[in-house]
Design a protein around this motif. Structure first.
Motif, short mmCIF file in Angstrom:
data_model
loop_
_atom_site.label_atom_id
_atom_site.label_comp_id
_atom_site.label_asym_id
_atom_site.label_seq_id
_atom_site.Cartn_x
_atom_site.Cartn_y
_atom_site.Cartn_z
N THR A 88 0.84 -1.19 0.00
CA THR A 88 0.00 0.00 0.00
C THR A 88 0.88 1.24 0.00
O THR A 88 1.98 1.22 0.53
CB THR A 88 -0.92 0.04 1.24
N SER A 113 -10.24 -0.26 13.18
CA SER A 113 -11.29 -0.24 12.17
C SER A 113 -11.41 -1.57 11.43
O SER A 113 -12.41 -1.82 10.76
CB SER A 113 -11.02 0.88 11.15
N LEU A 116 -9.50 -2.37 8.94
CA LEU A 116 -8.98 -2.20 7.59
C LEU A 116 -7.51 -2.59 7.49
O LEU A 116 -7.01 -2.89 6.42
CB LEU A 116 -9.15 -0.74 7.14
N LYS A 176 -13.31 5.83 -0.51
CA LYS A 176 -14.21 4.91 0.19
C LYS A 176 -13.41 4.02 1.14
O LYS A 176 -12.26 3.69 0.89
CB LYS A 176 -14.96 4.04 -0.81
N ASP A 177 -14.06 3.60 2.24
CA ASP A 177 -13.38 2.79 3.24
C ASP A 177 -12.76 1.53 2.65
O ASP A 177 -11.63 1.17 2.98
CB ASP A 177 -14.35 2.39 4.36
N GLU A 178 -13.49 0.86 1.77
CA GLU A 178 -12.99 -0.40 1.22
C GLU A 178 -11.78 -0.19 0.31
O GLU A 178 -11.04 -1.14 0.02
CB GLU A 178 -14.09 -1.14 0.45
N ASP A 179 -11.57 1.04 -0.16
CA ASP A 179 -10.43 1.33 -1.03
C ASP A 179 -9.27 1.99 -0.28
O ASP A 179 -8.23 2.28 -0.88
CB ASP A 179 -10.86 2.26 -2.18
N TYR A 180 -9.45 2.22 1.00
CA TYR A 180 -8.48 3.01 1.75
C TYR A 180 -7.10 2.37 1.80
O TYR A 180 -6.08 3.03 1.62
CB TYR A 180 -9.00 3.23 3.18
N LYS A 183 -5.91 0.28 -0.30
CA LYS A 183 -5.37 0.15 -1.66
C LYS A 183 -5.02 1.50 -2.29
O LYS A 183 -4.49 1.55 -3.38
CB LYS A 183 -6.38 -0.56 -2.56
N TYR A 184 -5.34 2.59 -1.57
CA TYR A 184 -5.03 3.91 -2.12
C TYR A 184 -3.54 3.99 -2.45
O TYR A 184 -2.68 3.57 -1.70
CB TYR A 184 -5.37 5.01 -1.11
#
Length: 566
Positions: free
Chosen positions: A81, A164, A166, A216-220, A222-223
């Motif tokens: 990441t 969280s 994540l 979005k949270d699900e992409d955080y 992978k940003y």
């Protein structure tokens, strides 16, 4: 007596022109009469000439792409990441983060703060309360202003990510920190209590609110991989592929790098990296043990740097939750059985042997706390004292005939295999059988460490420059996800750790930490094996600056703007 002149037949004379005229026929005749030997000779001769040509610099340089002021760096691994709000152990992530982001402040080798995004600061309460002033000329790589709002967003977002689900965020270290806006370019940062290592705590990468606030949270997590990351550092990301990350000089940066592009290549294996290296396509190789890349010795136009990384330790954690390991004399026997001199000399550049959790270059390091020196004889005596007897095979067993066996869990890498092989041999030498338990990265982190399911765990830890060891040895940190991997619980050490982290007087802290090191050496909750070397291979024509100032490998890029090809 008359001299009879020798009559020479013109056909018997040797003419050079005739030799070359008949040469093809003579070669053909030799070939037909000695076909197999001739073929072998020709293959050998052709191969020899080809090898000589391929090894010449002129040939390689003529076929390799010419340098266009691009640094090509290579390593083995893959990108994880590029969101620095997550606590990544991936060296590739850390390297790229260092190139594209900037920290609020930086830390030098003594633990003192240096300017970063904050160009200056005021002390309100030492160790607890500060006002940081942001450089007003800073811009993000997309041209937006970098302001106090970005700093506040970074701290708040990191704290909210903790727990969280994540991923492991840096927020776990930011609890109790309050960040408030003074003006557009100043922030007020206050802690709930004094923290002697506050500057290291605050040395985090700052991220852009206007970009991450919309993720979005699900992409955080992978940003930076699914979306081009935006930073304020000397470089910006131009492209990301499965095999490389391409960076170019950030036109918004206040620094002007002499090297305009960096191609950071990631290979699935050392063999794949070697192919590109031999074809002169690589300028630098990072983070690979020298024993695994010995082909570099064939190329004298590369320089090798081996830098001791003091904050890192290769440690054999002994799980005090286990019925066998909880026996102190067995732990002492394990510590005395391991020959650290052999361990670090086997590779040549593995590291420097250690016996304390505190970096050996630290002002708090206790040189006299090595109480468990190598002694196989004493180690055997300690095991015998526990009621074990040596059997005919030379291994200890209890009165019921059960062998004394210990399980050693480790991340399955070539270097770790080298270490565990040595540990296994050393313990076998004193009559203790070691069962090896190699595991994958995901398995060891998400299952073994999470459940504390191990007897002995080979693990590399990274401490702070400040000697604070609270997170590793305080009894409140025994449960996952905290890092007291040994399950060590001693009230006196707890008190020393608590007191020293809220004490600013250096001499008082030194006294406390010297006692902590002595207690750990007596109790042996872990065996400190070595501080590792970081190996960096660099083309001789590349001028690198600042390698002598780094704390961690990624810190080398802090001075990247001064690097250049000569």
């Amino acid at each position: 007596m008359a001299i009879i002149p020798k009559i020479v037949n013109p056909e018997d004379r040797f003419y050079i022109r005739d030799f070359f005229w008949n040469y093809p026929q003579k070669v053909l005749k030799v070939y037909k009469t000695n076909r197999i030997l001739t073929v072998l000779f020709l293959v050998f001769f052709t191969s020899l000439i080809a090898w000589i040509i391929l090894k010449t610099d002129s040939f390689v340089k003529s076929f390799a792409p010419q340098n266009d002021n691009t640094l090509v760096e290579a390593t083995v691994g893959r990108l994880g990441t590029l969101n620095p709000l997550f606590a990544s152990q991936n060296n590739i992530d850390r390297d790229i983060d260092e190139l594209i982001y900037q920290r609020l402040i930086y830390i030098d080798q003594s633990g003192s703060p240096l300017p970063g995004i904050a160009e200056s600061w005021e002390t309100i309460t030492p160790g607890k309360h500060y006002i940081f002033h942001i450089n007003q000329q800073l811009r993000w790589s997309d041209g937006e202003e970098l302001t106090a709002d970005d700093v506040i967003f970074t701290f708040d977002e990191a704290a909210s990510l903790d727990g969280s689900g994540l991923g492991d965020s840096i927020g776990s270290n930011l609890k109790g920190i309050k960040v408030e806006k003074v003006d557009d370019y100043s922030v007020d940062i206050a802690l709930s209590e004094v923290n002697s290592s506050i500057f290291e705590t605050l040395s985090i990468f700052i991220v852009p609110e206007h970009v991450l606030n919309d993720i979005k949270d699900e992409d955080y997590l992978k940003y930076g991989v699914i979306l081009t990351p935006i930073g304020s550092g000397p470089y910006r990301v131009r492209a990301i592929t499965d095999s490389y990350i391409l960076l170019e000089a950030n036109p918004q940066s206040l620094e002007t790098p002499k090297i305009k592009k960096i191609k950071y290549m990631t290979f699935p294996s050392i063999q794949a990296l070697e192919i590109d290296f031999r074809n002169n396509l690589i300028d630098s190789v990072t983070g690979i043990p020298l024993s695994q890349i010995d082909f570099i010795d064939e190329y004298p136009d590369y320089d090798k740097y081996s830098i001791l990384i003091y904050p890192r330790k290769k440690v054999l954690f002994l799980n005090l939750r286990d019925k066998l390991i909880e026996k102190k004399d067995l732990r002492i026997a394990i510590a005395k059985a391991i020959n650290k001199d052999n361990l670090v000399s086997a590779d040549g550049k593995l590291g420097k042997k250690a016996f304390s959790p505190i970096p050996s270059n630290s002002w708090a390091f206790n040189k006299s706390s090595d109480l468990q020196k190598y002694s196989p004889k004493e180690a055997k005596s300690k095991v015998s004292g526990l009621g074990y007897k040596l059997n005919k095979d030379g291994f200890f067993e209890d009165e019921k005939g059960n062998a004394l066996e210990l399980r050693l869990t480790y991340l399955d890498t070539e270097q770790n295999r080298q270490v565990v092989d040595q540990v296994q041999k050393d313990l076998k030498n004193i009559g203790v059988k070691v069962l090896l338990d190699p595991q994958s990265y995901d398995s060891i982190l998400n299952e073994t460490v999470a459940t504390r399911n191990y007897q002995m765990l080979l693990f590399e830890v990274e401490t702070t420059i400040d000697p604070d060891q609270y997170s590793l040895w305080h009894s409140s940190k025994i449960k996952y996800p905290d890092l007291n991997l040994s399950g060590y619980n001693f009230g006196t050490v707890d008190l020393l750790l608590e007191r020293s982290r809220i004490t600013l007087n250096k001499n008082n802290r030194r006294s406390d930490y010297q006692l902590v090191q002595r207690y750990l050496s007596l109790d042996v909750p872990a065996v400190f094996l070595y501080e590792p070397y970081y190996n960096y291979i660099v083309r001789s024509s590349l001028k690198v600056v600042g390698l002598d100032k780094i704390n961690l490998p990624s810190d080398r890029f802090r001075y990247i703007s001064e690097w250049e090809f000569r």
